[in-house]
Design a protein around this motif. Structure first.
Motif, PDB file in Angstrom:
ATOM      1  N   MET A 122      39.731 119.411 106.060  1.00 23.10           N
ATOM      2  CA  MET A 122      39.698 117.991 105.781  1.00 23.10           C
ATOM      3  C   MET A 122      40.872 117.599 104.872  1.00 23.10           C
ATOM      4  O   MET A 122      41.490 116.558 105.094  1.00 23.10           O
ATOM      5  N   VAL A 123      41.137 118.421 103.866  1.00 21.66           N
ATOM      6  CA  VAL A 123      42.235 118.126 102.950  1.00 21.66           C
ATOM      7  C   VAL A 123      43.568 118.164 103.699  1.00 21.66           C
ATOM      8  O   VAL A 123      44.435 117.312 103.480  1.00 21.66           O
ATOM      9  N   GLY A 124      43.708 119.150 104.593  1.00 23.41           N
ATOM     10  CA  GLY A 124      44.939 119.225 105.387  1.00 23.41           C
ATOM     11  C   GLY A 124      45.143 117.980 106.236  1.00 23.41           C
ATOM     12  O   GLY A 124      46.271 117.493 106.384  1.00 23.41           O
ATOM     13  N   PHE A 125      44.069 117.463 106.781  1.00 21.98           N
ATOM     14  CA  PHE A 125      44.160 116.250 107.587  1.00 21.98           C
ATOM     15  C   PHE A 125      44.570 115.058 106.731  1.00 21.98           C
ATOM     16  O   PHE A 125      45.401 114.238 107.146  1.00 21.98           O
ATOM     17  N   LEU A 126      44.008 114.959 105.532  1.00 20.10           N
ATOM     18  CA  LEU A 126      44.370 113.855 104.643  1.00 20.10           C
ATOM     19  C   LEU A 126      45.836 113.941 104.214  1.00 20.10           C
ATOM     20  O   LEU A 126      46.535 112.928 104.149  1.00 20.10           O
ATOM     21  N   ILE A 127      46.304 115.162 103.949  1.00 19.48           N
ATOM     22  CA  ILE A 127      47.716 115.346 103.611  1.00 19.48           C
ATOM     23  C   ILE A 127      48.595 114.936 104.791  1.00 19.48           C
ATOM     24  O   ILE A 127      49.632 114.297 104.616  1.00 19.48           O
ATOM     25  N   TRP A 128      48.151 115.299 106.003  1.00 21.34           N
ATOM     26  CA  TRP A 128      48.921 114.918 107.179  1.00 21.34           C
ATOM     27  C   TRP A 128      48.951 113.386 107.339  1.00 21.34           C
ATOM     28  O   TRP A 128      49.977 112.817 107.722  1.00 21.34           O
ATOM     29  N   LEU A 129      47.850 112.728 107.045  1.00 23.88           N
ATOM     30  CA  LEU A 129      47.828 111.261 107.127  1.00 23.88           C
ATOM     31  C   LEU A 129      48.793 110.630 106.124  1.00 23.88           C
ATOM     32  O   LEU A 129      49.474 109.647 106.444  1.00 23.88           O
ATOM     33  N   VAL A 130      48.851 111.188 104.919  1.00 27.02           N
ATOM     34  CA  VAL A 130      49.799 110.676 103.926  1.00 27.02           C
ATOM     35  C   VAL A 130      51.225 110.893 104.427  1.00 27.02           C
ATOM     36  O   VAL A 130      52.079 110.001 104.312  1.00 27.02           O
ATOM     37  N   LEU A 131      51.493 112.070 104.988  1.00 30.54           N
ATOM     38  CA  LEU A 131      52.816 112.336 105.532  1.00 30.54           C
ATOM     39  C   LEU A 131      53.118 111.393 106.695  1.00 30.54           C
ATOM     40  O   LEU A 131      54.247 110.914 106.822  1.00 30.54           O
ATOM     41  N   LEU A 132      52.123 111.111 107.517  1.00 29.59           N
ATOM     42  CA  LEU A 132      52.313 110.170 108.624  1.00 29.59           C
ATOM     43  C   LEU A 132      52.667 108.785 108.104  1.00 29.59           C
ATOM     44  O   LEU A 132      53.534 108.102 108.652  1.00 29.59           O
ATOM     45  N   PHE A 133      52.037 108.385 107.028  1.00 25.54           N
ATOM     46  CA  PHE A 133      52.312 107.068 106.452  1.00 25.54           C
ATOM     47  C   PHE A 133      53.709 107.022 105.828  1.00 25.54           C
ATOM     48  O   PHE A 133      54.421 106.020 105.960  1.00 25.54           O
ATOM     49  N   LEU A 134      54.115 108.100 105.160  1.00 20.58           N
ATOM     50  CA  LEU A 134      55.400 108.106 104.464  1.00 20.58           C
ATOM     51  C   LEU A 134      56.576 108.376 105.401  1.00 20.58           C
ATOM     52  O   LEU A 134      57.623 107.738 105.279  1.00 20.58           O
ATOM     53  N   CYS A 135      56.408 109.345 106.300  1.00 19.34           N
ATOM     54  CA  CYS A 135      57.526 109.713 107.169  1.00 19.34           C
ATOM     55  C   CYS A 135      56.963 110.216 108.497  1.00 19.34           C
ATOM     56  O   CYS A 135      56.715 111.411 108.675  1.00 19.34           O
ATOM     57  N   TRP A 136      56.768 109.295 109.425  1.00 22.08           N
ATOM     58  CA  TRP A 136      56.090 109.644 110.664  1.00 22.08           C
ATOM     59  C   TRP A 136      56.840 110.641 111.540  1.00 22.08           C
ATOM     60  O   TRP A 136      56.188 111.446 112.222  1.00 22.08           O
ATOM     61  N   PRO A 137      58.187 110.702 111.580  1.00 24.56           N
ATOM     62  CA  PRO A 137      58.820 111.718 112.438  1.00 24.56           C
ATOM     63  C   PRO A 137      58.517 113.149 111.979  1.00 24.56           C
ATOM     64  O   PRO A 137      58.271 114.026 112.802  1.00 24.56           O
ATOM     65  N   ILE A 138      58.509 113.360 110.663  1.00 21.56           N
ATOM     66  CA  ILE A 138      58.189 114.707 110.156  1.00 21.56           C
ATOM     67  C   ILE A 138      56.727 115.042 110.434  1.00 21.56           C
ATOM     68  O   ILE A 138      56.400 116.179 110.772  1.00 21.56           O
ATOM     69  N   ALA A 139      55.848 114.058 110.324  1.00 22.32           N
ATOM     70  CA  ALA A 139      54.434 114.296 110.601  1.00 22.32           C
ATOM     71  C   ALA A 139      54.224 114.666 112.066  1.00 22.32           C
ATOM     72  O   ALA A 139      53.447 115.581 112.378  1.00 22.32           O
ATOM     73  N   LEU A 140      54.899 113.993 112.966  1.00 25.31           N
ATOM     74  CA  LEU A 140      54.759 114.326 114.389  1.00 25.31           C
ATOM     75  C   LEU A 140      55.370 115.690 114.698  1.00 25.31           C
ATOM     76  O   LEU A 140      54.821 116.455 115.502  1.00 25.31           O
ATOM     77  N   LEU A 141      56.484 116.009 114.048  1.00 26.89           N
ATOM     78  CA  LEU A 141      57.085 117.324 114.225  1.00 26.89           C
ATOM     79  C   LEU A 141      56.143 118.423 113.726  1.00 26.89           C
ATOM     80  O   LEU A 141      55.972 119.449 114.385  1.00 26.89           O
ATOM     81  N   ALA A 142      55.508 118.183 112.581  1.00 32.76           N
ATOM     82  CA  ALA A 142      54.547 119.151 112.054  1.00 32.76           C
ATOM     83  C   ALA A 142      53.362 119.304 113.006  1.00 32.76           C
ATOM     84  O   ALA A 142      52.851 120.407 113.204  1.00 32.76           O
ATOM     85  N   LEU A 143      52.935 118.204 113.600  1.00 34.89           N
ATOM     86  CA  LEU A 143      51.817 118.245 114.542  1.00 34.89           C
ATOM     87  C   LEU A 143      52.148 119.067 115.779  1.00 34.89           C
ATOM     88  O   LEU A 143      51.304 119.774 116.323  1.00 34.89           O
ATOM     89  N   ILE A 144      53.402 119.002 116.206  1.00 39.10           N
ATOM     90  CA  ILE A 144      53.836 119.758 117.385  1.00 39.10           C
ATOM     91  C   ILE A 144      54.084 121.220 117.043  1.00 39.10           C
ATOM     92  O   ILE A 144      53.731 122.125 117.803  1.00 39.10           O
ATOM     93  N   LEU A 145      54.677 121.486 115.873  1.00 40.06           N
ATOM     94  CA  LEU A 145      55.053 122.857 115.520  1.00 40.06           C
ATOM     95  C   LEU A 145      53.896 123.700 115.007  1.00 40.06           C
ATOM     96  O   LEU A 145      53.956 124.925 115.063  1.00 40.06           O
TER      97      LEU A 145
END
Length: 66
Positions: free
Chosen positions: A1-24
């Motif tokens: 759950m914490v990892g998901f929340l961190i990913w949401l914050v990253l998505l809000f701040l910098c969506w290209p890096i968040a999508l790259l992290a989601l793929i990698l």
């Protein structure tokens, strides 16, 4: 759950890096999987050696008391 929340914050701040992290993430997990399997095997070998080396002491009564 914490990892998901961190990913949401990253998505809000910098969506290209968040999508790259989601793929990698699955690819990194697949690359690390053989190392985890080898680690489990090495741990099993060391536990077996430990059990063999401590067997005489346990038979003579030097092991943990029940």
């Amino acid at each position: 759950m914490v990892g998901f929340l961190i990913w949401l914050v990253l998505l809000f701040l910098c969506w290209p890096i968040a999508l790259l992290a989601l793929i990698l993430y699955p690819l990194v997990w697949l690359v690390c999987l053989p190392f985890r399997i080898v680690g489990i095997g090495v741990e099993a070998v060391f536990e077996t050696l430990r059990a063999i080396l401590l067997l005489p002491a346990r038979v003579l009564g030097g092991g943990p008391h029940r």
